[in-house]
Design a protein around this motif. Structure first.
Motif, mmCIF file in Angstrom:
data_model
loop_
_atom_site.group_PDB
_atom_site.id
_atom_site.type_symbol
_atom_site.label_atom_id
_atom_site.label_comp_id
_atom_site.label_asym_id
_atom_site.label_seq_id
_atom_site.Cartn_x
_atom_site.Cartn_y
_atom_site.Cartn_z
ATOM 1 N N ILE A 39 0.836 -1.200 0.000
ATOM 2 C CA ILE A 39 0.000 0.000 0.000
ATOM 3 C C ILE A 39 0.873 1.253 0.000
ATOM 4 C CG2 ILE A 39 -1.693 1.318 1.353
ATOM 5 C CD1 ILE A 39 -2.871 -1.408 2.199
ATOM 6 N N TYR A 40 1.969 1.230 0.755
ATOM 7 C CA TYR A 40 2.916 2.345 0.711
ATOM 8 C C TYR A 40 3.407 2.553 -0.725
ATOM 9 C CZ TYR A 40 7.141 5.110 1.261
ATOM 10 O OH TYR A 40 8.105 6.087 1.122
ATOM 11 N N GLU A 41 3.795 1.457 -1.382
ATOM 12 C CA GLU A 41 4.336 1.551 -2.743
ATOM 13 C C GLU A 41 3.286 2.049 -3.733
ATOM 14 O OE1 GLU A 41 6.928 1.786 -5.579
ATOM 15 O OE2 GLU A 41 7.603 0.988 -3.653
ATOM 16 N N MET A 42 2.039 1.660 -3.552
ATOM 17 C CA MET A 42 0.978 2.131 -4.450
ATOM 18 C C MET A 42 0.777 3.637 -4.307
ATOM 19 S SD MET A 42 -1.687 -1.067 -4.036
ATOM 20 C CE MET A 42 -2.848 -0.577 -5.323
ATOM 21 N N HIS A 43 0.931 4.152 -3.094
ATOM 22 C CA HIS A 43 0.803 5.591 -2.889
ATOM 23 C C HIS A 43 2.036 6.352 -3.368
ATOM 24 C CE1 HIS A 43 -3.024 5.952 -0.863
ATOM 25 N NE2 HIS A 43 -2.698 5.077 0.068
ATOM 26 N N SER A 44 3.222 5.784 -3.194
ATOM 27 C CA SER A 44 4.442 6.537 -3.469
ATOM 28 C C SER A 44 5.014 6.252 -4.850
ATOM 29 C CB SER A 44 5.501 6.224 -2.409
ATOM 30 O OG SER A 44 5.870 4.858 -2.470
ATOM 31 N N CYS A 45 4.810 5.011 -5.363
ATOM 32 C CA CYS A 45 5.347 4.620 -6.674
ATOM 33 C C CYS A 45 6.839 4.953 -6.771
ATOM 34 C CB CYS A 45 4.564 5.277 -7.806
ATOM 35 S SG CYS A 45 2.895 4.616 -8.022
ATOM 36 N N THR A 46 7.636 4.376 -5.886
ATOM 37 C CA THR A 46 9.075 4.605 -5.943
ATOM 38 C C THR A 46 9.672 4.062 -7.237
ATOM 39 O OG1 THR A 46 9.537 2.532 -4.774
ATOM 40 C CG2 THR A 46 9.249 4.516 -3.432
ATOM 41 N N SER A 47 8.975 3.121 -7.868
ATOM 42 C CA SER A 47 9.331 2.647 -9.209
ATOM 43 C C SER A 47 8.043 2.401 -9.977
ATOM 44 C CB SER A 47 10.169 1.368 -9.142
ATOM 45 O OG SER A 47 9.425 0.317 -8.562
ATOM 46 N N GLU A 48 8.153 2.270 -11.280
ATOM 47 C CA GLU A 48 6.973 2.170 -12.145
ATOM 48 C C GLU A 48 6.082 0.987 -11.772
ATOM 49 O OE1 GLU A 48 4.445 3.527 -15.124
ATOM 50 O OE2 GLU A 48 6.359 4.450 -14.580
ATOM 51 N N THR A 83 0.162 4.305 -11.249
ATOM 52 C CA THR A 83 1.416 4.726 -11.857
ATOM 53 C C THR A 83 1.899 6.001 -11.176
ATOM 54 O OG1 THR A 83 0.398 6.192 -13.505
ATOM 55 C CG2 THR A 83 0.558 3.841 -14.078
ATOM 56 N N PRO A 84 3.152 6.377 -11.389
ATOM 57 C CA PRO A 84 3.633 7.642 -10.816
ATOM 58 C C PRO A 84 2.797 8.839 -11.242
ATOM 59 C CG PRO A 84 5.482 6.309 -11.563
ATOM 60 C CD PRO A 84 4.238 5.610 -12.036
ATOM 61 N N GLU A 85 2.182 8.778 -12.433
ATOM 62 C CA GLU A 85 1.394 9.906 -12.932
ATOM 63 C C GLU A 85 -0.007 9.957 -12.317
ATOM 64 O OE1 GLU A 85 4.724 8.999 -15.153
ATOM 65 O OE2 GLU A 85 2.962 7.672 -15.048
ATOM 66 N N THR A 86 -0.550 8.814 -11.935
ATOM 67 C CA THR A 86 -1.942 8.777 -11.463
ATOM 68 C C THR A 86 -2.073 8.477 -9.972
ATOM 69 O OG1 THR A 86 -2.103 6.430 -12.072
ATOM 70 C CG2 THR A 86 -2.812 8.032 -13.718
ATOM 71 N N ARG A 87 -0.965 8.192 -9.306
ATOM 72 C CA ARG A 87 -1.025 7.855 -7.881
ATOM 73 C C ARG A 87 -1.644 8.995 -7.079
ATOM 74 N NH1 ARG A 87 3.078 10.230 -4.806
ATOM 75 N NH2 ARG A 87 4.581 11.420 -6.039
ATOM 76 N N GLN A 88 -2.221 8.644 -5.953
ATOM 77 C CA GLN A 88 -2.830 9.635 -5.076
ATOM 78 C C GLN A 88 -2.286 9.457 -3.661
ATOM 79 O OE1 GLN A 88 -7.097 10.186 -5.549
ATOM 80 N NE2 GLN A 88 -6.998 9.301 -7.595
ATOM 81 N N THR A 125 -3.640 10.576 2.084
ATOM 82 C CA THR A 125 -4.689 11.398 2.694
ATOM 83 C C THR A 125 -5.996 11.294 1.906
ATOM 84 O OG1 THR A 125 -3.775 13.259 1.452
ATOM 85 C CG2 THR A 125 -3.134 13.059 3.762
ATOM 86 N N SER A 126 -5.970 10.635 0.747
ATOM 87 C CA SER A 126 -7.170 10.471 -0.080
ATOM 88 C C SER A 126 -7.857 9.141 0.249
ATOM 89 C CB SER A 126 -6.798 10.508 -1.568
ATOM 90 O OG SER A 126 -6.092 9.326 -1.916
ATOM 91 N N ASP A 127 -9.010 8.906 -0.390
ATOM 92 C CA ASP A 127 -9.729 7.640 -0.183
ATOM 93 C C ASP A 127 -9.457 6.666 -1.332
ATOM 94 O OD1 ASP A 127 -11.054 8.868 -2.252
ATOM 95 O OD2 ASP A 127 -13.068 8.646 -1.394
#
Length: 334
Positions: free
Chosen positions: A51-60, A300-305, A308-310
């Motif tokens: 879940i951290y990675e989905m929010h931060s997208c440290t890689s593609e 993705t890095p472009e669409t991640r949120q 603090t969002s839902d």
């Protein structure tokens, strides 16, 4: 990471990245310990880092590697370790994301296997015994048991497209029957869910603080997102039908126009931001070309949120379907 996003403070974000790296090393050591690798704590750690990675997208595609690891852990643990308690909670927390990752990977979702479908049925049956059970959670559980089949259908369709003509003729009717049956099930679930939600909103049921386990305040968002997931499933199934049986294209396209319109209307009436699930125009009727299915990740890095969002709630409540963008693209004249 949450504190950094909440207060727009890069120092917290940097600290979060350091803690993430440290936790990854700790998880790696734990996985090398046979007695600890299948524990609830190890799975919980892997899910938290995913879940951290989905929010931060440290890689593609970092979150996809986590999802693959979680899939392996769950398969190693087996369904029996997710029947109740914390193990069940962990399964419910991440099972929808496994649908997303399977669609993005082009692979079947292992949760469609009979033993895992039996687990899903067990969870639904246990929910029904609870004093806060409701018809809405029962309907969404049935929807999930159909949605989980979609990645497998996509994979089978692509395998057929790459097979010899002889094998295509053998496999196509069998796959088409399965897809039509699942679409019929989702249509019925969609109608049932729509009717029960309409009854509630019309005030024909007594108003309570909770609708099943869901606070009344959140029910509109829950029901809208659940419907979005079901409609996305129908949309995808119709695309597969078009690819497998072009003669059904006009009817499938007509239904998809209705489904897409309803999805757009639901997004327009809500206050929450949602992914663009609509597809680009496909070949106009009467001039069919060679369409192909495109499934793009929306994590993705472009669409991640931010956390603090839902965002995670929306991904889960749509049964993973809001994590992908589905399109049928025309390659030109056949």
């Amino acid at each position: 990471m949450y504190a950094g996003s909440r207060h727009n403070d890069p120092h917290y974000l940097d600290a979060g990245r350091e803690l993430y790296s440290s936790a990854m090393r700790g998880l790696s050591r734990t996985l090398n310990n046979v007695s600890k690798a299948t524990s609830d704590e190890t799975l919980a750690t892997a899910i938290t880092l995913a879940i951290y990675e989905m929010h931060s997208c440290t890689s593609e595609d970092g979150w996809m590697h986590h999802a693959a690891g979680i899939r392996a852990l769950m398969q190693l643990r087996g369904p029996e370790m997710h029947l109740d308690g914390f193990g069940c909670a962990l399964y419910i927390a991440f099972r929808n994301t496994l649908v997303t990752s399977a669609l993005v990977n082009g692979d079947e979702c292992f949760l469609e296997e009979p033993k895992w479908q039996a687990l899903n049925e067990h969870i639904a049956a246990e929910n029904a015994k609870q004093p806060d059970s409701s018809v809405y959670t029962d309907i969404t559980e049935r929807a999930f048991r159909e949605i989980v089949k979609l990645p497998g259908f996509v994979k089978q369709m692509r395998n057929i497209q790459g097979a010899s003509l002889h094998m295509q003729k053998r496999r196509r009717p069998v796959l088409l029957r399965g897809i039509l049956a699942t679409r019929a099930s989702l249509r019925g679930i969609h109608t049932e869910f729509s009717m029960t939600v309409s009854t509630l909103r019309a005030g024909r049921e007594p108003k309570t603080d909770f609708i099943g386990p869901i606070p009344y305040h959140f029910f509109d968002g829950f029901s809208t997102l659940s419907m979005q997931g079901i409609r996305s499933g129908i949309l995808l199934l119709n695309y597969l039908i078009i690819l497998l049986d072009p003669s059904q294209r006009p009817a499938a396209e007509a239904e998809n126009r209705i489904v897409t319109h309803r999805m757009q209307a639901a997004r327009g009436s809500g206050s929450r931001k949602s992914f663009d699930q609509s597809s680009p125009p496909i070949t106009p009727p009467g001039s069919p070309g060679r369409p192909h299915l495109m499934i793009e990740s929306r994590v993705t890095p472009e669409t991640r949120q931010p956390p603090t969002s839902d965002w995670m709630d929306r991904l889960a409540t749509t049964m993973g379907m809001e994590g992908v963008r589905i399109s049928l693209i025309d390659d030109g004249p056949a």
